[in-house]
Write an enzyme that holds these catalytic residues in place. Structure first.
Site, PDB file in Angstrom:
ATOM      1  N   GLU A  39      40.876  38.568  47.544  1.00 36.57           N
ATOM      2  CA  GLU A  39      40.920  38.075  46.198  1.00 36.57           C
ATOM      3  C   GLU A  39      40.509  38.945  45.032  1.00 36.57           C
ATOM      4  O   GLU A  39      41.055  38.688  44.018  1.00 36.57           O
ATOM      5  CB  GLU A  39      39.355  37.005  46.396  1.00 36.57           C
ATOM      6  CG  GLU A  39      39.750  36.005  47.156  1.00 36.57           C
ATOM      7  CD  GLU A  39      40.973  34.646  46.577  1.00 36.57           C
ATOM      8  OE1 GLU A  39      40.918  34.836  45.343  1.00 36.57           O
ATOM      9  OE2 GLU A  39      41.166  34.094  47.332  1.00 36.57           O
ATOM     10  N   TYR A 121      35.137  32.253  39.987  1.00 39.48           N
ATOM     11  CA  TYR A 121      36.262  32.183  40.771  1.00 39.48           C
ATOM     12  C   TYR A 121      36.170  32.597  42.260  1.00 39.48           C
ATOM     13  O   TYR A 121      36.285  32.067  43.301  1.00 39.48           O
ATOM     14  CB  TYR A 121      37.365  32.365  40.148  1.00 39.48           C
ATOM     15  CG  TYR A 121      38.661  32.359  41.022  1.00 39.48           C
ATOM     16  CD1 TYR A 121      39.225  31.012  41.841  1.00 39.48           C
ATOM     17  CD2 TYR A 121      39.132  33.542  41.762  1.00 39.48           C
ATOM     18  CE1 TYR A 121      39.958  31.352  42.933  1.00 39.48           C
ATOM     19  CE2 TYR A 121      40.108  33.799  42.767  1.00 39.48           C
ATOM     20  CZ  TYR A 121      40.476  32.373  43.382  1.00 39.48           C
ATOM     21  OH  TYR A 121      41.339  32.420  44.385  1.00 39.48           O
ATOM     22  N   ASP A 139      41.782  28.533  40.300  1.00 40.28           N
ATOM     23  CA  ASP A 139      42.407  29.529  39.750  1.00 40.28           C
ATOM     24  C   ASP A 139      43.430  29.204  38.983  1.00 40.28           C
ATOM     25  O   ASP A 139      43.651  27.960  38.630  1.00 40.28           O
ATOM     26  CB  ASP A 139      43.134  30.716  40.723  1.00 40.28           C
ATOM     27  CG  ASP A 139      44.250  29.892  41.686  1.00 40.28           C
ATOM     28  OD1 ASP A 139      44.518  28.649  41.442  1.00 40.28           O
ATOM     29  OD2 ASP A 139      44.662  30.577  42.451  1.00 40.28           O
TER      30      ASP A 139
END
Ligand code: SF4
Length: 343
Positions: A39, A121, A139
């Protein structure tokens, strides 16, 4: 979106999910370290660009403890080319914080957000994907899918909170990690920015933009302001097959990375400003490079040093590819090496 649509999406995901190296491989949930690492790498970067870096990092540092124990310069060098170098510095800081606390990532969004480099996020993605907790994961792919599903009429970026709330309204209580990844995959492979494939979309029956007839219109976006331009000077100073490299200050653009010496970067920089030594500097063209917030035109000046007096590390020109230079300096070094060959 109805429960039926959500189930249809999950069924689609079982069959059509992208085989990504950081996803669960047989086990019920993937390793939180791998989810976190992927990520962070994927922020502002494509899956294709991240893949080899992910393999390299997990091969070299298979656990968060191993990464935490690595030399900072070694990690920065392994990151070189992936861009947005503040992420690499935060990566090291985060690994060290987690390792110092026993090596386990927290499963809770609020706790995750206290760690360096983890925003809304990323915290939601780790919590949902690695721990199966309910979290609203939005996202840019999910943003596009949701803006189309609900035909959101407000423009981005102002629409961001509305889209987040709508995403929350369709996020299920269970299978949250699969749901988040299914939405991301749908955005990446079916509900693409141009030419969405509505004909094979598992959400087609629930989609307001499809019903309107022109889903590609969404998400609506406010007109972009033009990127400002900056100028700068970079210097190729060579001596007996070696070239001067300096480590950039930890804070600021390309912080902590090795590069050619540069002067200031600004709207109007004088020629040769910032030279690391007095020398017979010769112009060797310029390189254009685009950062998120500005476009840079970097002039290159080259010279032969009589002695290695200037501060920095003198790197063998033939081994420059091992220096872990960021892309801007790779382009400049190519020009410098061409000047060297022609001189
Ligand atoms: S129906 Fe079309 S626009 Fe709507 S979510 Fe599916 S691919 Fe996107």
């Amino acid at each position: 979106m109805t429960v039926d649509a959500s189930n249809a999406l999950l069924r689609w995901y079982v069959v059509d999910k992208r085989p990504l190296p950081w996803r669960a491989q047989g086990e019920e949930r993937p390793d939180p370290y791998r989810v976190w690492l992927s990520e962070i790498m994927l922020q502002q970067t494509t899956v294709a660009a991240v893949r080899p870096y992910f393999q390299k990092f997990t091969g070299r540092w298979p656990t968060v403890e191993a990464l935490a124990a690595a030399e900072e310069a070694e990690v920065m060098s392994a990151w070189a080319g992936l861009g947005y170098y503040a992420r690499a510095r935060n990566l090291i800081a985060c690994a060290r914080t987690v390792a110092a606390a026993g090596g386990a990532f927290p499963d809770d969004e609020a706790e995750l957000r206290k760690l360096p480099g983890i925003g809304r996020y990323t915290a939601a993605a780790i919590s949902a994907i690695a721990f199966g907790r309910r979290a609203v994961v939005v996202d840019s792919n999910v943003e596009r899918v949701v803006s189309r599903l609900f035909a959101v009429k407000r423009e981005l970026p102002a629409a961001r909170e509305e889209i987040y709330a709508l995403a929350g309204s369709i996020t299920p209580e269970r299978q949250c990690g699969d749901f988040a990844q299914a939405m991301m995959d749908l955005g990446a492979t079916v509900c693409t920015p141009r030419d969405p494939s509505c004909g094979i979309c598992p959400l087609a029956d629930s989609c307001a933009a499809r019903e309107e007839g022109d889903p590609q219109l969404y998400p609506l976006k406010a007109a972009r302001s033009r990127r400002p331009h900056k100028q700068g000077n970079a210097f190729w100073l060579q001596n007996d097959g070696h070239v001067l490299l300096v480590r950039r200050p930890a804070k600021g653009m390309l912080g902590g990375m090795l590069g050619l010496p540069t002067g200031e970067w600004g709207p109007d920089v004088a020629p040769r400003q910032g030279a690391p030594a007095a020398a017979d500097w010769q112009e060797a063209g310029a390189v254009d490079h685009v950062f998120t917030h500005f476009a840079l035109n970097m002039r290159l000046y080259c010279a032969e040093a009589q002695r290695r007096e200037a501060e920095g590390s003198w790197w063998p020109v033939e081994r420059l590819s091992e220096a872990g230079l960021p892309t801007l300096f790779v382009k400049l070094a190519e020009r410098g090496a061409a000047w060297r060959s022609a001189a």
